[in-house]
Design a protein around this motif. Structure first.
Motif, PDB file in Angstrom:
ATOM      1  N   UNK A  97      75.796  77.605 -20.970  1.00 54.48           N
ATOM      2  CA  UNK A  97      75.957  76.449 -20.516  1.00 54.48           C
ATOM      3  C   UNK A  97      77.094  75.545 -20.597  1.00 54.48           C
ATOM      4  N   UNK A 147      66.191  67.448 -11.131  1.00 54.96           N
ATOM      5  CA  UNK A 147      67.437  67.703 -10.881  1.00 54.96           C
ATOM      6  C   UNK A 147      67.902  69.170 -11.317  1.00 54.96           C
ATOM      7  N   UNK A 200      71.281  66.691  -7.157  1.00 55.60           N
ATOM      8  CA  UNK A 200      72.115  65.892  -8.074  1.00 55.60           C
ATOM      9  C   UNK A 200      72.909  66.726  -9.077  1.00 55.60           C
ATOM     10  N   UNK A 201      72.479  67.875  -9.566  1.00 54.96           N
ATOM     11  CA  UNK A 201      73.047  68.530 -10.497  1.00 54.96           C
ATOM     12  C   UNK A 201      72.639  68.385 -11.630  1.00 54.96           C
ATOM     13  N   UNK A 202      72.859  69.370 -12.619  1.00 59.90           N
ATOM     14  CA  UNK A 202      72.267  69.294 -14.117  1.00 59.90           C
ATOM     15  C   UNK A 202      73.212  70.140 -15.086  1.00 59.90           C
ATOM     16  N   UNK A 203      73.355  69.675 -16.112  1.00 56.98           N
ATOM     17  CA  UNK A 203      74.373  70.557 -17.046  1.00 56.98           C
ATOM     18  C   UNK A 203      73.296  71.707 -17.927  1.00 56.98           C
ATOM     19  N   UNK A 204      72.072  71.533 -17.656  1.00 56.10           N
ATOM     20  CA  UNK A 204      71.326  72.505 -18.357  1.00 56.10           C
ATOM     21  C   UNK A 204      70.507  73.312 -17.560  1.00 56.10           C
ATOM     22  N   UNK A 205      70.009  74.504 -17.881  1.00 51.73           N
ATOM     23  CA  UNK A 205      69.254  75.230 -17.096  1.00 51.73           C
ATOM     24  C   UNK A 205      67.733  74.712 -16.988  1.00 51.73           C
TER      25      UNK A 205
END
Lengths: 367, 292, 342
Positions: free
Chosen positions: B62, B239, B227-232
């Motif tokens: 990530x 999101x 939206x998007x996400x920094x995590x799996x």
């Protein structure tokens, strides 16, 4: 044709296995117990772009403290952050501008608003032939933004910078195209410095800019300034430093010119008053050597939580951020909160409850 | 020479006529060059810039913090794209194929013409409008951005593609096959499912691939819905990130190291989409030979 | 049909009835799903219009002609004209540059037989699949710097001095602008306009062209006399398809157009298109007030234009196909369409 079907089927199966394997492997690597303490829960937050870099770093560092605390923050701007917080589509909000009266009225539940880090709004420029450190004051800047001053070698700029050879380059103004707390802070300062600006444009998260191009977020503005010779715009300090742009020295109320720096910004921080009100700001600080366009950024939390894990995680994170987290902020060009301000922040935080019960920070955070 | 419009004086070709002809040929070849140069440039540039970013970290980690961005990766984008596009495919393909079957096998009247027109109109929906539609319908109702909303916005785009392409492919199956099946006593539905569809098999797969290729690269609808996400993320109600979305975000960041990731993501997208496009061609050639 | 009962033998009526039921059920299911497409379109239009209604109610026609866009509560004003302007200008540039090149390439592909044509055709078709974000990335990091440093100063220096059209090329070359956005759009619509034009030109019967050549016409004349008059509607249809795509493009444009609501003469200045503005404002549009509704109103504006163009282009392409009584219009359209992500 059946061969193709088989191949396709095998491919899909392989892909699914791979995806599941990746998902599982990353899950297992973060659910390893760190000594049996509270592990934290996943959270979502949204809001200001200004603190995005330091928040991202904090979230990563905090994951080392509480391995289950996956905090997903989307930097969609202060306006979006306040809205997401109001509609409760996120667990916490972030805004560079303090909540305004109508926003407070729209909130469905009691809230806590506290500062996390200090920064400054700097005036950045990209003019070949000009180094960093050009002297500017509020009045001149307003004129540039109103379109009254159109060229870098204008009289007004020369008057403030004797001895500096100004190139004959037209000025390109860059501003934010999205609603932003950075804009709020900057236009508030401009309104305090120039009656003309105050009447013609005013101060807000988004205003009708008389001239210039729009950039999306601090990053968009930094990119736009960097790409065009002769540009001037406003950015949060950390973005300007990392973007290698020229930074102006701003005239303070006492007549001296202050260079924005981690130090000069933190000098302004002492003026922050609690409780946070719609008009709270640390602009034009009277402290010696304090940078005039300093600002803090706020976290918005709901006072009474219902989800034990999530509320505990938020409580732990904010406690950690206001104490241990402050040590890393300088590496990313932010200024730490003065210690008494941080303590007052912690006091505001202590009002938080979950299902009526007050909270205490987990051992991993205070240890 | 020629007085009225649309007439030429016949006779030996000389002078102005020859010049016009040569000029025309020059124009045609210039057009070819002008068209092909940017397109090939893009393909090669993406490959050369993107290759450097592909690493083990890129595919499995990530994003790291801003202090050391190159140690991270965008694994959550790949998982997210898989989740969103997978969800959309599972919904859009059956719907699309059934629609295609109706249009090809039963569709002679006005209803069918209406459906066809609507499919064509939906095909030209700007993808951002599909995103805005699902945002208004699903995100607002659920209260948050989600992979589900992302998937549904792609369904709006994929369904008409699968429908129109399957109809075209099914129509190419010779009528004799259908008649033969019916003559042998098969009920109509069995004739379609057991004879016509398998014959069109590769073509139907082509239809699906076209739709998936489109869905993989879509940024705008996902921007508005997931939206998007920094995590799996594997929860469809939360999101989620997606590769094109992450490329778009990284393109706009001032952090240089992340620009490399943007190119890497673009390269992966390009490879996936081109692979599907080429496979589509190969399959449809094979399909045509089979039916002819 | 009576043969069927003979073949099935004893117990046939029950089985036949059940079989017919399944048959009807199957047909019914496919019909319902097909109608679902119509329902989907209807639902989309309803959802968008209801969301946009508050804005139209508050501003009426002023929405379409107003020039200021202010989402700040207390001073809300939503006028879509700058975005309509930006969309029209960038798409206009795309059509003016892209269509001649696409038609030229299509003519070439039809003229040149053999080993060059096929791979070229396949190549262009495949390139239609490149996602918008990849075009955008390249436009931002490769095209724009080149335009800023050489192409635009050149145009400002030359065409900018010409009376009348010179007004289009005034001002500073640097920074994001409508021209760069228009050029990347031109590149993006090349594959589809080429593909459909190629198909449309291909259905014109060869006999006509060969007859002209036999009578002594040059290649250029044979095209002008025997091909273009028939293919004209179809080519216009293809251009409309391209126009529809250009109008709906979001991401690539968003990265290079500057996202500044602006109306002015020069192409060298930044602007904003409807999709690029929706994309950049959406995530932070607050639900308090009209901002979100206004963005949906923009979406409605776009959708009306896009659908209108789609139907019109279909009619025009069909007209060419009918004119030359070749394959049906649907086949021509399906052949040429490789949808591309945006």
């Amino acid at each position: 044709m059946t061969k193709i079907r088989r191949l396709a089927g095998a491919g899909v199966l392989a892909l699914t296995i791979a995806l599941v394997a990746m998902a599982c492997s990353s899950n297992s690597s973060t659910s390893g117990a760190s000594g049996g303490g509270f592990e934290g829960a996943a959270l979502t937050g949204a809001g200001a772009t200004f603190p995005d870099p330091i928040y991202e770093q904090w979230f990563k560092d905090f994951q080392q403290v509480e391995s289950g605390a996956k905090i997903n923050y989307q930097a969609i701007g202060s306006g979006g952050g306040v809205d997401a917080f109001t509609t409760q589509t996120v667990d916490f909000g972030a805004s560079d501008a303090p909540l305004q009266a109508d926003e407070i009225k729209a909130l469905p539940a009691p809230y806590i608003e506290l500062p996390t880090v200090l920064g400054g709004v700097v005036i950045a420029y990209n003019v070949s032939g000009l180094d960093s450190g050009l002297k500017l004051d509020g009045d001149t800047v307003s004129k540039i933004l109103l379109g009254d001053i159109k060229n870098w070698n204008d009289q007004s700029i020369a008057a403030l910078n004797p001895g500096v050879s100004l190139p004959n380059t037209p000025i390109s103004v860059v501003h934010r195209s999205d609603e932003s707390g950075t804009t709020f802070v900057y236009t508030s300062w401009l309104s305090s410095q120039s009656k003309d600006w105050d009447t013609k444009v005013g101060a807000d998260k988004a205003v009708q800019w008389p001239t210039g191009t729009g950039g999306d977020g601090n990053d968009g503005v930094a990119a736009a300034i960097g790409q065009t010779d002769g540009s001037i715009g406003y950015l949060s300090f950390d973005f300007a430093v990392s973007a290698n742009l020229g930074i102006a020295d701003i005239k303070a109320d006492d007549g001296s010119y202050i260079t924005p720096s981690i130090d000069s910004i933190s000098k302004a921080g002492g003026g922050l008053t609690f409780p946070i009100k719609p008009t709270t700001n640390i602009l034009n600080s009277s402290a010696t050597g304090a940078y005039p366009i300093a600002t803090t950024t706020y976290l918005l939390l709901y006072k009474d939580g219902t989800d034990v894990n999530k509320t505990q995680t938020i409580f732990d994170f904010v406690t950690w951020a206001l104490t241990k987290g402050q040590a890393t902020v300088q590496q990313l060009n932010y200024s730490p909160l003065p210690s008494d301000i941080a303590s007052q922040g912690l006091t505001s935080l202590s009002a938080m409850t979950v299902n009526g019960q007050p909270l205490t920070a987990s051992a991993a955070v205070t240890g | 020479m020629s007085a009225a419009a649309g007439t030429v004086s016949l006779g030996p070709v000389r002078g102005i006529r020859r010049a016009k002809d040569t000029g025309f040929t020059v124009f045609l070849w210039t057009c070819a060059v002008l068209a092909l140069v940017p397109l090939t440039w893009i393909a090669f540039y993406v490959v050369s810039k993107g290759i450097g970013a592909l690493s083990w970290n890129f595919f499995t980690k990530e994003p790291a913090g801003p202090l050391n961005p190159q140690e991270g990766g965008i694994v959550q984008s790949f998982v997210g794209t898989g989740l969103i596009v997978g969800l959309a495919t599972v919904i859009a393909v059956p719907l699309g194929i059934l629609s295609g079957i109706y249009l090809a096998e039963y569709g002679k009247g006005r209803t069918a013409s209406a459906i066809r027109l609507v499919a064509y109109v939906l095909l030209s929906t700007p993808s951002i409008v599909a995103g805005a539609f699902i945002w208004a319908l699903v995100v607002v109702a659920l209260g948050n951005f989600s992979a589900l909303a992302g998937g549904l916005s792609l369904v709006v785009l994929m369904w008409p593609i699968v429908a129109i392409a399957s109809e075209a492919v099914l129509r190419l199956v010779p009528q004799e096959l259908r008649e033969g099946a019916l003559a042998l006593g098969l009920p109509r539905w069995k004739a379609i499912v057991r004879v016509v569809m398998p014959t069109a098999g590769a073509g139907l797969l082509t239809a699906v691939m076209l739709a998936v290729a489109r869905a993989l690269g879509e940024t705008a609808p996902v921007l508005l819905t997931a939206l998007g996400n920094d995590y799996i993320n594997t929860d469809i109600r939360a999101p989620t990130d997606a590769v094109p979305l992450r490329v778009y975000d990284y393109a706009r960041t001032p952090v240089e190291a992340l620009h490399g990731f943007a190119w890497g993501g673009a390269l992966v997208l390009l490879a996936a989409v081109l692979f599907l496009a080429i496979s589509t061609r190969v399959l449809s050639n094979r399909q045509q030979k089979r039916i002819a | 049909m009576s043969d069927q009962t003979v073949v099935l033998g004893a117990g046939a009526p029950a089985r036949v009835r059940r079989s017919r039921l399944i048959d009807r059920g199957f047909r019914g299911t496919t019909l319902v799903v097909g109608l679902g497409l119509i329902a989907l379109l209807a639902l989309m239009l309803v959802e968008l219009t209801t969301g946009a209604w508050r804005t139209f109610d508050a501003f009426g026609l002023h929405f379409f002609v107003g020039t200021s866009w202010n989402p700040v509560s207390g001073r809300e004003d939503f006028g879509a004209l700058p975005f309509i302007f930006g969309s029209l200008v960038t798409s206009g540039v795309a059509i003016v540059i892209g269509v001649p090149i696409a038609v030229g390439l299509a003519l070439l592909l039809n003229q040149v037989r053999g080993s060059i044509a096929n791979p070229l055709t396949v190549f262009v078709d495949i390139l239609a699949a490149i996602p918008s974000v990849v075009y955008g990335l390249w436009a931002l990091f490769v095209l724009k710097p080149i335009f800023d440093s050489s192409v635009e100063p050149f145009l400002i220096g030359t065409l900018g001095k010409v009376p009348l059209i010179g007004a289009l090329f005034r001002g500073k070359a640097q920074g994001p602008d409508l021209f760069t956005a228009g050029v990347i759009l031109a590149i993006m619509i090349l594959p589809i306009v080429t593909a459909v034009s190629r198909e449309v030109i291909a259905v014109v019967p060869r006999d006509l062209r060969e007859a002209a050549l036999a009578l002594g016409a040059t290649r250029y004349e044979s095209v002008r006399l025997a091909v273009l008059p028939y293919a004209r509607s179809g080519i216009v249809g293809a251009s409309m398809l391209g126009l529809g795509r250009a109008l709906g493009e979001t991401i690539a444009v968003s990265l290079v157009v500057g996202n500044t609501p602006r109306i002015g003469w020069s192409l060298m200045q930044p602007g904003a298109t409807i999709p690029s503005w929706i994309a950049s404002s959406f995530r932070e549009a607050t639900s308090v007030g009209l901002h979100r509704s206004a963005l949906l109103a923009l979406a409605v504006t776009l959708v009306i234009v896009a659908f209108f163009l789609a139907v019109l282009s279909r009619l025009l392409v069909r007209r060419t196909a009918e004119l030359v009584s070749g394959p049906s219009a649907d086949e021509v359209l399906t052949e040429g369409i490789y949808p591309r992500a945006g």
